[in-house]
Design an enzyme around this catalytic site. Structure first.
Site, mmCIF file in Angstrom:
data_model
loop_
_atom_site.group_PDB
_atom_site.id
_atom_site.type_symbol
_atom_site.label_atom_id
_atom_site.label_comp_id
_atom_site.label_asym_id
_atom_site.label_seq_id
_atom_site.Cartn_x
_atom_site.Cartn_y
_atom_site.Cartn_z
ATOM 1 N N THR A 1 33.975 -61.045 25.242
ATOM 2 C CA THR A 1 32.954 -60.021 25.017
ATOM 3 C C THR A 1 31.657 -60.396 25.711
ATOM 4 O O THR A 1 31.032 -59.566 26.383
ATOM 5 C CB THR A 1 32.690 -59.869 23.506
ATOM 6 O OG1 THR A 1 33.911 -59.605 22.841
ATOM 7 C CG2 THR A 1 31.712 -58.750 23.242
ATOM 8 N N THR A 2 31.242 -61.656 25.579
ATOM 9 C CA THR A 2 30.003 -62.126 26.191
ATOM 10 C C THR A 2 30.079 -62.071 27.711
ATOM 11 O O THR A 2 29.060 -61.958 28.384
ATOM 12 C CB THR A 2 29.684 -63.552 25.711
ATOM 13 O OG1 THR A 2 29.767 -63.596 24.282
ATOM 14 C CG2 THR A 2 28.300 -63.998 26.137
ATOM 15 N N TYR B 1 39.081 -49.249 18.564
ATOM 16 C CA TYR B 1 39.017 -47.791 18.717
ATOM 17 C C TYR B 1 40.242 -47.091 18.145
ATOM 18 O O TYR B 1 40.150 -46.434 17.119
ATOM 19 C CB TYR B 1 38.782 -47.361 20.184
ATOM 20 C CG TYR B 1 38.555 -45.866 20.273
ATOM 21 C CD1 TYR B 1 37.418 -45.298 19.717
ATOM 22 C CD2 TYR B 1 39.491 -45.030 20.872
ATOM 23 C CE1 TYR B 1 37.212 -43.923 19.762
ATOM 24 C CE2 TYR B 1 39.299 -43.659 20.921
ATOM 25 C CZ TYR B 1 38.162 -43.103 20.363
ATOM 26 O OH TYR B 1 37.972 -41.761 20.396
ATOM 27 N N TYR C 1 41.402 -63.236 17.653
ATOM 28 C CA TYR C 1 39.969 -62.996 17.553
ATOM 29 C C TYR C 1 39.731 -61.888 16.540
ATOM 30 O O TYR C 1 40.056 -60.735 16.781
ATOM 31 C CB TYR C 1 39.411 -62.625 18.932
ATOM 32 C CG TYR C 1 37.917 -62.430 19.009
ATOM 33 C CD1 TYR C 1 37.052 -62.863 17.991
ATOM 34 C CD2 TYR C 1 37.347 -61.827 20.123
ATOM 35 C CE1 TYR C 1 35.694 -62.682 18.087
ATOM 36 C CE2 TYR C 1 35.974 -61.637 20.226
ATOM 37 C CZ TYR C 1 35.150 -62.070 19.206
ATOM 38 O OH TYR C 1 33.789 -61.890 19.308
ATOM 39 N N ARG D 1 32.950 -55.245 15.626
ATOM 40 C CA ARG D 1 33.121 -54.607 16.936
ATOM 41 C C ARG D 1 34.379 -53.738 17.002
ATOM 42 O O ARG D 1 34.408 -52.757 17.733
ATOM 43 C CB ARG D 1 33.189 -55.659 18.052
ATOM 44 C CG ARG D 1 31.833 -56.160 18.499
ATOM 45 C CD ARG D 1 31.955 -56.963 19.782
ATOM 46 N NE ARG D 1 30.668 -57.434 20.251
ATOM 47 C CZ ARG D 1 29.943 -56.856 21.206
ATOM 48 N NH1 ARG D 1 30.361 -55.752 21.783
ATOM 49 N NH2 ARG D 1 28.797 -57.375 21.582
ATOM 50 N N LYS E 1 39.695 -67.181 16.141
ATOM 51 C CA LYS E 1 38.237 -67.160 16.204
ATOM 52 C C LYS E 1 37.785 -66.188 15.137
ATOM 53 O O LYS E 1 38.025 -64.987 15.243
ATOM 54 C CB LYS E 1 37.769 -66.712 17.592
ATOM 55 C CG LYS E 1 36.256 -66.560 17.709
ATOM 56 C CD LYS E 1 35.854 -65.979 19.063
ATOM 57 C CE LYS E 1 34.355 -65.745 19.132
ATOM 58 N NZ LYS E 1 33.941 -65.113 20.417
ATOM 59 N N ILE F 1 33.515 -70.985 19.037
ATOM 60 C CA ILE F 1 33.470 -70.300 20.329
ATOM 61 C C ILE F 1 32.133 -69.591 20.344
ATOM 62 O O ILE F 1 31.903 -68.654 19.571
ATOM 63 C CB ILE F 1 34.661 -69.363 20.519
ATOM 64 C CG1 ILE F 1 35.957 -70.198 20.588
ATOM 65 C CG2 ILE F 1 34.500 -68.525 21.783
ATOM 66 C CD1 ILE F 1 37.229 -69.392 20.700
#
Length: 295
Positions: A48-49, A111, A137, A142, A165, A207
């Protein structure tokens, strides 16, 4: 017991951009070397980052390959290869493996979301399609999806699903996860302000977004704790709390990229729809960076 991908602080590294929005591979090399010089324990590329959601397939695979070539085996390279399309995630995982990644980071479908039964089948299909170890994750803020304890119990029985994570922010749920899965599933903090609490539950590290700007200190929070120096680890965690908060003053990775720019790294802009920080938020971020001696 499964093999641990890494212990310590893995950086969820930004993807530096030219002003026109194209990827700046020379800057990516420099940022990776900065991380390794300051004892980062793993490089997580295309997360994402790293703005993976706006990358083309070609860019995504090239970033993974480039990172593998720069790192040269010094630490594990973990490639983000998740999707809300199971077939695409299987394909991208195969491509990441071909590019030389050491492990995969697999986010929950977003989504379109799914049921817990669908989550298990999604991750099982990806695991079947690769020989690489997989780090799940869990980031419901999100994705709108949370991996349930029962789903974790099933997933940890799959040989190459080795870790998660955890960015749910629910410490009680993470404690229950640690109790239920034990050494069948390593746990990494997905939130920089929760490193010590998750280490206290047997976690292997973090992370980290913070590692982009303070890699040595983030590494030290984990290493001090694991050396039995819990008070020193906690003191460092608490010292950095305000900076951790400032790095999420807007949508990640907008603040951390701006922080790197303020520090002189020329990490460039984010791609739309991520817009630049407001002047008010930029001033607050700059103040926190200055407090830590980063400016």
């Amino acid at each position: 017991m499964k093999n641990t991908v890494f212990t310590g602080a893995g950086v969820a590294i930004v993807t530096p951009m030219h002003e026109d929005g194209s990827i700046h591979y020379e800057k990516l090399t420099a940022l990776i070397e900065f991380q390794l010089k300051n004892h980062t324990d793993a490089i997580v590329i295309c997360g994402t980052t790293g703005e993976s959601s706006t990358m083309t397939d070609e860019e995504h695979i090239r970033c993974i390959r480039h990172t593998v070539q720069v790192v040269k085996g010094r630490v594990p390279v973990i490639a983000g290869a998740g999707s809300n399309d199971t077939a695409y995630a299987v394909w991208l995982s195969h491509e990441a493996e071909e590019a030389g990644a050491d492990a995969l980071l697999q986010v929950t479908p977003y989504y379109n979301k799914t049921s817990q039964r669908g989550l298990v089948r999604h991750f099982a299909a990806i695991a079947e399609g690769t020989s690489l170890p997989i780090i799940l994750y869990n980031v419901p803020s999100r994705t709108g999806v949370t991996i349930s304890l029962d789903a974790y119990r099933e997933l940890c029985e799959i040989d190459n699903i080795v870790a998660t994570k955890e960015a749910s922010g629910d410490i009680a749920a993470i404690a229950a996860l640690a109790a239920a899965c034990g050494d069948k599933l390593d746990i990494y903090s997905g939130n920089d302000n929760e490193i010590v609490p998750i280490l206290s539950l047997g976690g292997k590290g973090v992370i980290s977004v913070l590692s982009n700007v303070m890699p040595q200190e983030t590494h030290d929070i984990v290493s001090l704790y694991l050396e039995g120096k819990a008070k020193e680890s906690l003191a460092l965690q608490l010292r950095l709390l305000d900076l951790c908060k400032a790095l999420f003053i807007d949508v990640n990775p907008i603040p951390v990229k701006e922080a790197l720019n303020l520090m002189g790294w020329q990490a460039g802009p984010c791609r739309l729809p991520l817009a630049e920080l407001s002047q008010e938020h930029r001033a607050k971020l700059k103040a926190e960076l200055a407090k830590q001696g980063l400016l």
